[in-house]
Design a protein around this motif. Structure first.
Motif, PDB file in Angstrom:
ATOM      1  N   ALA A  16       0.833  -1.210   0.000  1.00  0.00           N
ATOM      2  CA  ALA A  16       0.000   0.000   0.000  1.00  0.00           C
ATOM      3  C   ALA A  16       0.861   1.251   0.000  1.00  0.00           C
ATOM      4  O   ALA A  16       0.583   2.221  -0.717  1.00  0.00           O
ATOM      5  N   CYS A 121      -4.662   1.592  -0.876  1.00  0.00           N
ATOM      6  CA  CYS A 121      -5.116   0.399  -0.149  1.00  0.00           C
ATOM      7  C   CYS A 121      -5.929  -0.515  -1.054  1.00  0.00           C
ATOM      8  O   CYS A 121      -5.812  -1.744  -0.980  1.00  0.00           O
ATOM      9  N   ALA A 125      -4.876  -4.341  -1.843  1.00  0.00           N
ATOM     10  CA  ALA A 125      -5.778  -5.435  -1.483  1.00  0.00           C
ATOM     11  C   ALA A 125      -6.293  -6.194  -2.697  1.00  0.00           C
ATOM     12  O   ALA A 125      -6.736  -7.343  -2.569  1.00  0.00           O
ATOM     13  N   LEU A 383      -6.753  -1.693   5.255  1.00  0.00           N
ATOM     14  CA  LEU A 383      -6.422  -3.008   4.717  1.00  0.00           C
ATOM     15  C   LEU A 383      -7.088  -4.119   5.524  1.00  0.00           C
ATOM     16  O   LEU A 383      -7.540  -5.128   4.959  1.00  0.00           O
TER      17      LEU A 383
END
Length: 395
Positions: A16, A121, A125, A383
């Motif tokens: 991230a 993020c 992810a 996250l």
């Protein structure tokens, strides 16, 4: 400077932070094109096997991006953010605003908080969302020109609404300190131009001073704001529990010895009652013109007050009664009330028929300031939420 995560941090935190550094390096100030960043994200999501659609604006200089993971034949969830940022004056910053820098537990750079931290993020992810089998689709939506009136989001909302099975809920990743926000004010921005009569300032009693009349209107706007504060209507769930009016920019006059014949300024109305906003603006216009225009035109028949709506975006309603929200609620963070700042949530709701909430990393108090930053822990919290969302989406 490349930031690094702590040893016991979220497994995707380093990713991230790396994505955030990449995104910050694109100067996507609203006055400039965002196409390089959009192409960067397009390549990333395409590489994951997502179904990616780029929606260019009429100029061809700006674009939105919609990427889908998961099946298209059931209702899904939108994760939405904007790609543009407000201007940054390097002289006011301790570091280059478009080169992310870590200082202790904070990451500095224009957009770290508002709202490239959320986008980073999402990108960190996204590979995990592809590793299992999503039972519902996730739509990653990134818009242009949110900061200047939510100009890009309507095209995304319409695109989603026209899908065979549109999404059922949008999560707008504006900075909310990872608290769930279930309401947001709408906004109308107006430009007012005074047309008076100028001349040598030694004859000023014979003129219509556009700056002075503008100042009287600005005073009336400020008085209207005080009335909202005293009389309401009120909604105590908002950070500022009533509507507000505010003059933000002004320009007029050419020299110290010339009575100004023109003056222009911009003001805004932030409303908690979307239906009343346009009525309130028109009532304010009527009061101002009744009070000042006859006086101006007695001095000069050509005097005028001109009104121009620059942009407007709708308030975001309460989505907590929607079916998808109720299904998702067990994994959502605690509620943080309603906010006075703007977002694209109302656009998704009005233009796309998609109920919306706000949930994202960072604090709005850091947005639009020199040395904008986001706490690294906020990225970790975001996250962690995506972990739970991924598990939920696979059920």
């Amino acid at each position: 400077m490349q930031a690094s995560a702590t040893p016991n941090a979220h497994p995707q935190l380093d990713a991230a932070i790396s994505h955030l550094a990449d995104l910050i390096a694109y100067d996507t100030t609203s006055a400039y094109s965002n196409l390089e960043l959009i192409h960067h994200m397009e390549n990333f999501f395409t590489g994951l096997g997502a179904n990616v659609t780029v929606l260019p604006d009429e100029s061809g200089e700006k674009a939105n991006l919609v990427a889908r993971l998961g099946p298209a034949d059931v209702a899904g969830i939108v994760l939405s953010g904007h790609t543009d940022v407000v201007p940054a004056n390097p002289k006011s910053w301790q570091s280059d605003p478009f080169k992310m820098e870590q200082r202790g537990s904070r990451l500095f750079g224009r957009g770290t908080c508002d709202m490239k931290g959320f986008a980073a993020c999402v990108m960190a992810a996204a590979p995990a969302f592809t590793s299992g089998e999503l039972q519902r689709p996730l739509y990653f939506c990134f818009s242009h020109d949110e900061e200047v009136g939510c100009l890009g989001a309507p095209a995304i909302a319409r695109y989603l609404a026209e899908l065979k099975v549109p999404p059922s809920l949008a999560i707008i990743g504006e900075p909310s300190e990872m608290k769930l926000i279930n309401g947001q004010k709408g906004k109308i921005a107006m430009r007012v131009t005074m047309r008076g009569e100028g001349g040598h300032s030694s004859f000023s009693p014979q003129h219509v001073n556009a700056v002075e009349y503008a100042s009287r209107i600005i005073t009336m706007i400020a008085e209207r704001s005080r009335r909202y504060e005293q009389e309401g209507p009120f909604d105590l769930d908002f950070t500022v529990p009533h509507a507000t009016t505010l003059t933000t920019m002004i320009e007029g006059g050419v020299a110290t010895n010339v009575t100004p014949d023109t003056c222009s300024f911009i003001f805004e109305l932030r409303s908690i009652d979307q239906e009343a906003a346009a009525t309130d603006i028109q009532a304010l216009i009527n009061d101002i013109e009744a009070a000042l225009l006859p006086e101006m035109q007695r001095q000069s028949a050509d005097s005028a007050i001109e009104w121009q709506e620059l942009f407007a975006y709708p308030a975001m309603g309460d989505a907590t009664d929607s079916k998808m929200f109720k299904e998702l609620e067990p994994i959502l963070p605690k509620r943080g009330g309603k906010v006075s700042y703007g977002s694209e949530g109302g656009v998704f709701e009005i233009d796309g028929g998609i109920p919306s909430v706000i949930l994202g990393p960072g604090s709005i108090r850091q947005a639009h300031k020199p040395d904008e930053f986001i706490e690294i822990d906020q990225l970790s919290q975001c996250l962690a939420f995506f972990d739970e969302l991924n598990t939920w989406m696979e059920r």
